[in-house]
Scaffold this motif. Structure first.
Motif, PDB file in Angstrom:
ATOM      1  N   LEU A  67       0.819  -1.227   0.084  1.00  0.00           N
ATOM      2  CA  LEU A  67      -0.165   0.076  -0.031  1.00  0.00           C
ATOM      3  C   LEU A  67       0.884   1.223  -0.018  1.00  0.00           C
ATOM      4  O   LEU A  67       0.499   2.262  -0.871  1.00  0.00           O
ATOM      5  N   ILE A  68       1.761   1.192   0.830  1.00  0.00           N
ATOM      6  CA  ILE A  68       2.783   2.467   0.793  1.00  0.00           C
ATOM      7  C   ILE A  68       3.363   2.713  -0.398  1.00  0.00           C
ATOM      8  O   ILE A  68       3.729   3.633  -1.009  1.00  0.00           O
ATOM      9  N   LEU A  69       3.901   1.485  -0.883  1.00  0.00           N
ATOM     10  CA  LEU A  69       4.702   1.316  -2.400  1.00  0.00           C
ATOM     11  C   LEU A  69       3.748   2.188  -3.404  1.00  0.00           C
ATOM     12  O   LEU A  69       4.059   2.834  -4.318  1.00  0.00           O
ATOM     13  N   THR A  70       2.350   1.558  -3.467  1.00  0.00           N
ATOM     14  CA  THR A  70       1.309   2.150  -4.294  1.00  0.00           C
ATOM     15  C   THR A  70       1.291   3.637  -4.145  1.00  0.00           C
ATOM     16  O   THR A  70       1.375   4.229  -5.309  1.00  0.00           O
ATOM     17  N   ALA A  71       1.285   4.209  -2.852  1.00  0.00           N
ATOM     18  CA  ALA A  71       1.041   5.732  -2.762  1.00  0.00           C
ATOM     19  C   ALA A  71       2.027   6.393  -3.272  1.00  0.00           C
ATOM     20  O   ALA A  71       2.180   7.562  -4.122  1.00  0.00           O
ATOM     21  N   VAL A  72       3.364   5.718  -2.891  1.00  0.00           N
ATOM     22  CA  VAL A  72       4.569   6.714  -3.548  1.00  0.00           C
ATOM     23  C   VAL A  72       4.737   6.644  -4.888  1.00  0.00           C
ATOM     24  O   VAL A  72       5.122   7.472  -5.539  1.00  0.00           O
ATOM     25  N   ASP A  73       4.384   5.395  -5.586  1.00  0.00           N
ATOM     26  CA  ASP A  73       4.519   5.322  -6.925  1.00  0.00           C
ATOM     27  C   ASP A  73       3.657   6.489  -7.705  1.00  0.00           C
ATOM     28  O   ASP A  73       4.015   6.991  -8.634  1.00  0.00           O
ATOM     29  N   HIS A  74       2.371   6.627  -7.391  1.00  0.00           N
ATOM     30  CA  HIS A  74       1.694   7.452  -7.868  1.00  0.00           C
ATOM     31  C   HIS A  74       2.194   9.040  -7.664  1.00  0.00           C
ATOM     32  O   HIS A  74       2.163   9.761  -8.531  1.00  0.00           O
ATOM     33  N   HIS A  76       5.304   9.641  -7.188  1.00  0.00           N
ATOM     34  CA  HIS A  76       6.668   9.635  -8.173  1.00  0.00           C
ATOM     35  C   HIS A  76       6.214   9.941  -9.584  1.00  0.00           C
ATOM     36  O   HIS A  76       6.905  10.549 -10.288  1.00  0.00           O
ATOM     37  N   CYS A  77       5.056   9.441 -10.043  1.00  0.00           N
ATOM     38  CA  CYS A  77       4.607   9.607 -11.396  1.00  0.00           C
ATOM     39  C   CYS A  77       4.079  11.086 -11.692  1.00  0.00           C
ATOM     40  O   CYS A  77       4.582  11.778 -12.457  1.00  0.00           O
ATOM     41  N   LEU A  78       3.622  11.693 -10.554  1.00  0.00           N
ATOM     42  CA  LEU A  78       3.442  13.001 -10.706  1.00  0.00           C
ATOM     43  C   LEU A  78       4.450  13.994 -10.570  1.00  0.00           C
ATOM     44  O   LEU A  78       4.735  14.972 -11.327  1.00  0.00           O
ATOM     45  N   LYS A  79       5.604  13.713  -9.898  1.00  0.00           N
ATOM     46  CA  LYS A  79       6.755  14.347  -9.973  1.00  0.00           C
ATOM     47  C   LYS A  79       7.539  14.329 -11.113  1.00  0.00           C
ATOM     48  O   LYS A  79       7.797  15.129 -11.598  1.00  0.00           O
ATOM     49  N   THR A  80       7.376  13.162 -11.788  1.00  0.00           N
ATOM     50  CA  THR A  80       8.119  12.883 -13.215  1.00  0.00           C
ATOM     51  C   THR A  80       7.593  13.867 -14.120  1.00  0.00           C
ATOM     52  O   THR A  80       8.008  14.107 -14.978  1.00  0.00           O
ATOM     53  N   VAL A  81       6.319  13.541 -14.081  1.00  0.00           N
ATOM     54  CA  VAL A  81       5.266  14.354 -15.105  1.00  0.00           C
ATOM     55  C   VAL A  81       5.593  15.818 -15.088  1.00  0.00           C
ATOM     56  O   VAL A  81       5.850  16.656 -16.013  1.00  0.00           O
ATOM     57  N   MET A  82       5.397  16.416 -13.644  1.00  0.00           N
ATOM     58  CA  MET A  82       5.535  17.918 -13.562  1.00  0.00           C
ATOM     59  C   MET A  82       7.058  18.265 -13.559  1.00  0.00           C
ATOM     60  O   MET A  82       7.122  19.556 -14.200  1.00  0.00           O
ATOM     61  N   GLN A  83       7.689  17.774 -13.155  1.00  0.00           N
ATOM     62  CA  GLN A  83       9.297  18.193 -12.832  1.00  0.00           C
ATOM     63  C   GLN A  83      10.305  17.657 -14.254  1.00  0.00           C
ATOM     64  O   GLN A  83      10.607  18.527 -15.075  1.00  0.00           O
ATOM     65  N   ASP A  84       9.951  16.347 -14.358  1.00  0.00           N
ATOM     66  CA  ASP A  84      10.966  15.748 -15.502  1.00  0.00           C
ATOM     67  C   ASP A  84      10.546  16.182 -16.909  1.00  0.00           C
ATOM     68  O   ASP A  84      11.255  16.484 -17.790  1.00  0.00           O
ATOM     69  N   ALA A  85       9.335  15.797 -17.041  1.00  0.00           N
ATOM     70  CA  ALA A  85       8.732  16.027 -18.491  1.00  0.00           C
ATOM     71  C   ALA A  85       8.064  17.620 -18.623  1.00  0.00           C
ATOM     72  O   ALA A  85       7.816  17.792 -19.571  1.00  0.00           O
ATOM     73  N   ASP A  86       8.202  18.316 -17.414  1.00  0.00           N
ATOM     74  CA  ASP A  86       7.821  19.693 -17.451  1.00  0.00           C
ATOM     75  C   ASP A  86       6.580  20.023 -18.252  1.00  0.00           C
ATOM     76  O   ASP A  86       5.981  20.710 -18.898  1.00  0.00           O
ATOM     77  N   ALA A  87       5.501  18.887 -17.782  1.00  0.00           N
ATOM     78  CA  ALA A  87       4.190  18.931 -18.230  1.00  0.00           C
ATOM     79  C   ALA A  87       3.166  18.926 -16.916  1.00  0.00           C
ATOM     80  O   ALA A  87       3.261  18.381 -16.178  1.00  0.00           O
ATOM     81  N   LEU A  96      -3.834  11.188  -9.346  1.00  0.00           N
ATOM     82  CA  LEU A  96      -2.547  10.645  -8.581  1.00  0.00           C
ATOM     83  C   LEU A  96      -2.570  10.961  -7.158  1.00  0.00           C
ATOM     84  O   LEU A  96      -2.241   9.908  -6.259  1.00  0.00           O
ATOM     85  N   ILE A  97      -2.792  12.083  -6.697  1.00  0.00           N
ATOM     86  CA  ILE A  97      -2.812  12.289  -5.337  1.00  0.00           C
ATOM     87  C   ILE A  97      -4.046  11.637  -4.504  1.00  0.00           C
ATOM     88  O   ILE A  97      -3.553  11.185  -3.397  1.00  0.00           O
ATOM     89  N   ARG A  98      -4.950  11.684  -5.031  1.00  0.00           N
ATOM     90  CA  ARG A  98      -6.122  11.056  -4.322  1.00  0.00           C
ATOM     91  C   ARG A  98      -5.688   9.705  -4.070  1.00  0.00           C
ATOM     92  O   ARG A  98      -5.946   9.025  -3.191  1.00  0.00           O
ATOM     93  N   SER A  99      -5.254   8.788  -5.276  1.00  0.00           N
ATOM     94  CA  SER A  99      -4.736   7.472  -5.092  1.00  0.00           C
ATOM     95  C   SER A  99      -3.757   7.389  -3.904  1.00  0.00           C
ATOM     96  O   SER A  99      -3.989   6.354  -3.244  1.00  0.00           O
TER      97      SER A  99
END
Length: 293
Positions: A67-74, A76-87, A96-99
């Motif tokens: 469950l904790i891994l699932t939360a962090v995975d979501h 980390h996806c948000l971080k990757t999209v917003m910061q790394d992909a600059d989208a 993602l945050i809701r999950s």
């Protein structure tokens, strides 16, 4: 032309503060993602080690890790999209945050109770729900999982008998996600804002305009708008993303700290007492300051 009463304007100073908070949160999320590359070791005869003996083969510690891994995975996806992909999207960040809030709260719900039978009962209720959902989902797709379901129910029944918990409760109706979040955060002493952050995120996920009014920003086009029709551009609201993201991190943080305590060998002290922690990430303190606002 009148302003649109359904959407708020994001001040420049609020936007700058949101940028700072998001950058710090993204650093924390990267650290979390690295932290969870390996499972937390359980000390022999620790609380979780003993719980696992009763819930085997559906060990509580495994469910909490997942469950904790699932939360962090979501997140980390948000971080990757917003910061790394600059989208930056308008509604998807809140999905993602809701999950993350839901899954981290479920982990906290499993860990919170001081009474072992309550913890075991919740853990086995989670597995009973997994089995029920598996049967329904695969049945809808036309996949026969009757034998798998039968085998898993036999294992669950054996765990219930071994742990001597109430089978009717285990096999009864599973609590709603709202109940789990409100129960888990209240038991952990977290702010009621956590539940509000989940409500906002859930509303945005499902396209509810009441939530969108608080989680997005509308810039009207004066040239094409009229008194009763507002045309313009709908964009993401970084301040709202930051606030609900820190609420999610607060739940993950509390779940990780409690997981670490439950994984250590007890020295006979009360679990009500806060144990000193070393090497904590920045978000151990910061999210709670934001959550209380």
């Amino acid at each position: 032309m009148p302003t649109n009463p359904l959407f708020r304007v994001q001040p420049d100073e609020e936007l700058a503060e949101a940028h700072r908070e998001l950058l710090l949160a993204f650093v924390d999320i990267d650290r979390l993602q690295q932290l969870l590359q390996s499972a937390l070791p359980l000390a022999e005869r620790s609380v979780l080690w003993l719980d696992d003996r009763f819930t085997r083969p559906y060990q509580t510690s495994h469910a909490v890790n997942y469950l904790i891994l699932t939360a962090v995975d979501h997140l980390h996806c948000l971080k990757t999209v917003m910061q790394d992909a600059d989208a930056q999207h308008i509604f998807a960040p809140f999905t993602l945050i809701r999950s993350a809030i839901e899954t981290a709260s479920t982990a906290l719900w499993l860990l919170n109770p001081k009474d072992r039978k309550t913890r075991i009962t919740r853990s086995l209720r989670l597995e009973a729900n997994n089995i029920a959902m598996l049967g329904r989902a695969y049945g809808t797709m036309g996949v026969d999982v009757a034998e798998t379901t039968r085998m898993r129910l036999e294992l669950l029944s054996a765990a219930v008998e071994k742990s001597q918990v109430d089978k009717d409760v285990v096999m009864g109706s599973y609590p709603s996600v709202q109940t789990i979040i409100s129960t888990a955060t209240k038991e952990a002493g977290l702010s009621r804002w956590i539940f509000g952050a989940w409500q906002l995120s859930s509303g945005s996920t499902h396209g509810k305009t009441w939530a969108g009014a608080h989680t997005s920003t509308f810039t009207p086009d004066a040239g094409s708008s009229t008194e009763d029709v507002f045309n313009g551009c709908l964009s993401s609201d970084e301040a709202s993303i930051s606030k609900v993201l820190l609420a999610a991190l607060a739940v993950i943080n509390r779940a990780l700290r409690l997981q670490a305590r439950r994984a250590r060998r007890s020295n006979g002290g009360s679990f009500n007492k806060t144990q000193p922690c070393s090497g904590e990430l920045r978000w151990v303190q910061v999210p709670m300051r934001v959550v209380r606002t």
